[in-house]
Write a protein that holds these residues in place. Structure first.
Motif, PDB file in Angstrom:
ATOM      1  N   PRO A   5       0.769  -0.906   0.244  1.00 49.11           N
ATOM      2  CA  PRO A   5       0.194   0.015   0.143  1.00 49.11           C
ATOM      3  C   PRO A   5       0.963   1.228   0.101  1.00 49.11           C
ATOM      4  O   PRO A   5       0.255   3.035  -0.452  1.00 49.11           O
ATOM      5  N   TYR A   6       1.856   1.189   0.667  1.00 50.08           N
ATOM      6  CA  TYR A   6       3.030   2.532   0.504  1.00 50.08           C
ATOM      7  C   TYR A   6       3.666   2.481  -1.179  1.00 50.08           C
ATOM      8  O   TYR A   6       3.078   3.971  -0.800  1.00 50.08           O
ATOM      9  N   ALA A   9       0.371   3.889  -2.469  1.00 52.45           N
ATOM     10  CA  ALA A   9       0.498   5.396  -2.531  1.00 52.45           C
ATOM     11  C   ALA A   9       1.433   6.866  -3.344  1.00 52.45           C
ATOM     12  O   ALA A   9       1.098   7.877  -3.602  1.00 52.45           O
ATOM     13  N   MET A  19      -3.439  11.561  -1.726  1.00 51.75           N
ATOM     14  CA  MET A  19      -3.580  10.464  -1.222  1.00 51.75           C
ATOM     15  C   MET A  19      -4.239  10.990   0.244  1.00 51.75           C
ATOM     16  O   MET A  19      -3.880  12.174   0.899  1.00 51.75           O
ATOM     17  N   LEU A  21      -7.564   9.533   3.641  1.00 52.58           N
ATOM     18  CA  LEU A  21      -7.520   8.608   4.478  1.00 52.58           C
ATOM     19  C   LEU A  21      -8.509   7.671   3.358  1.00 52.58           C
ATOM     20  O   LEU A  21      -8.171   6.147   4.081  1.00 52.58           O
ATOM     21  N   ARG A  23      -9.188   6.823   0.742  1.00 52.29           N
ATOM     22  CA  ARG A  23      -7.930   5.605  -0.639  1.00 52.29           C
ATOM     23  C   ARG A  23      -7.015   4.774   0.160  1.00 52.29           C
ATOM     24  O   ARG A  23      -7.108   3.352  -0.242  1.00 52.29           O
ATOM     25  N   ARG A  24      -6.841   5.182   1.141  1.00 53.14           N
ATOM     26  CA  ARG A  24      -5.457   4.627   1.829  1.00 53.14           C
ATOM     27  C   ARG A  24      -6.865   3.496   2.755  1.00 53.14           C
ATOM     28  O   ARG A  24      -6.060   2.001   2.198  1.00 53.14           O
ATOM     29  N   ASP A  28      -5.847  -1.199   1.941  1.00 58.58           N
ATOM     30  CA  ASP A  28      -5.276  -1.982   2.624  1.00 58.58           C
ATOM     31  C   ASP A  28      -6.233  -2.260   3.024  1.00 58.58           C
ATOM     32  O   ASP A  28      -6.034  -3.995   2.664  1.00 58.58           O
TER      33      ASP A  28
END
Lengths: 152, 152
Positions: A5-6, A9, A19, A21, A23-24, A28
DNA sequence: CTTGTAATTGAAAACATATTTCATTTACAG
DNA sequence: CTGTAAATGAAATATGTTTTCAATTACAAG
């Protein structure tokens, strides 16, 4: 293994996307899951930790991720709208469990020869192909299967 | 070649289904068509000659025909809900034209070896597979393509 | 050729899924 | 910080499919 995921991003930012919250959270949810997921089940998963997120946002995020080539589609599960994080970025196909939806990738695609033959035989200019195997994963072959998650 | 609408009529009766004007019309529409068709386009085709037929009836007829194994599904076209009369009754796959939706069958499926290998490698008990090729048919490769019919 | 009846039909409603619109909020470059 | 373009969420809309139910119809049995 593939994209964390990082890393994703960063990829998003590179393309001018922000980016957020939400979408994060979608990233995840998909990334930590071995089964393919429907938009609704992704929403459900995400909303559990982020109440207030809109289903619309999930759809929009999926569209972006698909656009960036980060998602794979699974057809053999019921509704043809199963999404999965793309693990190997090169050409690959899926083995899908009919019990729990778990997906395993494979990259040795043996269709080149057949493709040439079909192209000669039919006159079609072939552009692409769709190949998926369906079966029971080891867990789901057991008497009392312990599926990763019940798949609608 | 394969099953004529006439033979299918018999098949329906054998299974306890009745042969109605509406089912006949749906069968005719699918059987005389080389492209895969969506439920909506089948309805449209049928309704042209049979105004008054309900879209519901088309859906129900499709369900029955699929249940009898007389229909094939096409996934590579947009919505994964393309139907096609099953031509060869044995195991086969499709080459689908991305321009006009025309479908050509092929029966030499080369996946046995790969299937065995995957089964050993993943521990999955494989039950089925999905294979389709997509490309441009000879007509649709021409400068001014003359597609069999515009597909949605 | 009737007749009885279970299957089938079509209209409307219900349901499910996906997309658009728009005012508000937010990420982030400067 | 601040300005602004991007992103969000609620609601409305669109699209696709299924259910419900009263009326109709195919067809087996007489």
């Amino acid at each position: 293994m593939g994209l964390t995921p990082y890393k994703i991003a960063g990829l998003l930012k590179q393309r001018g996307y922000r980016m957020t919250l939400q979408r994060r959270a979608v990233l995840d949810a998909i990334a930590r899951t071995e089964e393919y997921l429907s938009p609704a089940s992704i929403y459900e998963k995400v909303a559990r930790k982020n109440p207030g997120i809109g289903l619309v946002t999930v759809y929009r995020t999926l569209e972006i991720l698909a656009d960036l080539g980060l998602l794979c589609k699974v057809h053999t599960g019921g509704n043809c709208r199963g999404y999965l994080m793309s693990r190997p970025s090169e050409h690959h196909h899926h083995v899908v469990c009919s019990g729990c939806g778990r997906v395993v990738d494979f990259t040795d695609c043996v269709l080149d020869e057949l493709e040439k033959k079909l192209s000669r035989g039919t006159g079609f200019k072939l552009e692409n192909h769709l190949l998926e195997f369906v079966g029971r994963c080891p867990d789901c072959q057991k008497p009392s299967p312990v599926p990763v998650a019940a798949q609608q």
